[in-house]
Design an enzyme around this catalytic site. Sequence first.
Site: not given
Length: 173
Positions: A99, A101, A127, A130
């Site tokens: 992801h 981030e 999410c 993350c």
Amino acid sequence: MKIKFKKEKIERLSKRQTPSQKSSPSKAPRRRVDWHEYFMNIAAEVATRSTCDRKHVGAVIVRDKTILSTGYNGSVRGLPHCDDVGHMMEDGHCVATIHAEANAIIQAAKNGVRVDGADIYITASPCWNCFKIVANAGIKNIYYGEFYRDDRIFDAAKQLGIRVSQIKVPKIK
């Protein structure tokens, strides 16, 4: 060393108009975006590099109005991209990608950039996994564009003293 300027050149320079003086009446004044919009717009641009067509997400890590790192969702370096070979699906989610981030934090670590105390701008809220990475990296403020499925982050952020804020930015393009 002495520099001499001709008088007429100096006079011509002093008569130059600034862009605001030159503006024509038919043109509306330009709106300068604030810092949140600026960094969120950059996150949106970073998202255009995403290699998973299920969701394009970009992230920008910032401290003191200076960009420390960026990241977008994509495959592990050296492995094929979802856009090219399809998705690795588990429980309705593509798990082939890292992801945005997480990639921004990894990129900072790889380059020896400290993110403790920084802010992160993400085009979609993190999410749960993350969020945990962002929290443990010491990031203090999370700004996101659109909500992405996991509201557990709000209670955990409150307990940890992490500010989570949505920033809706008008599309500029």
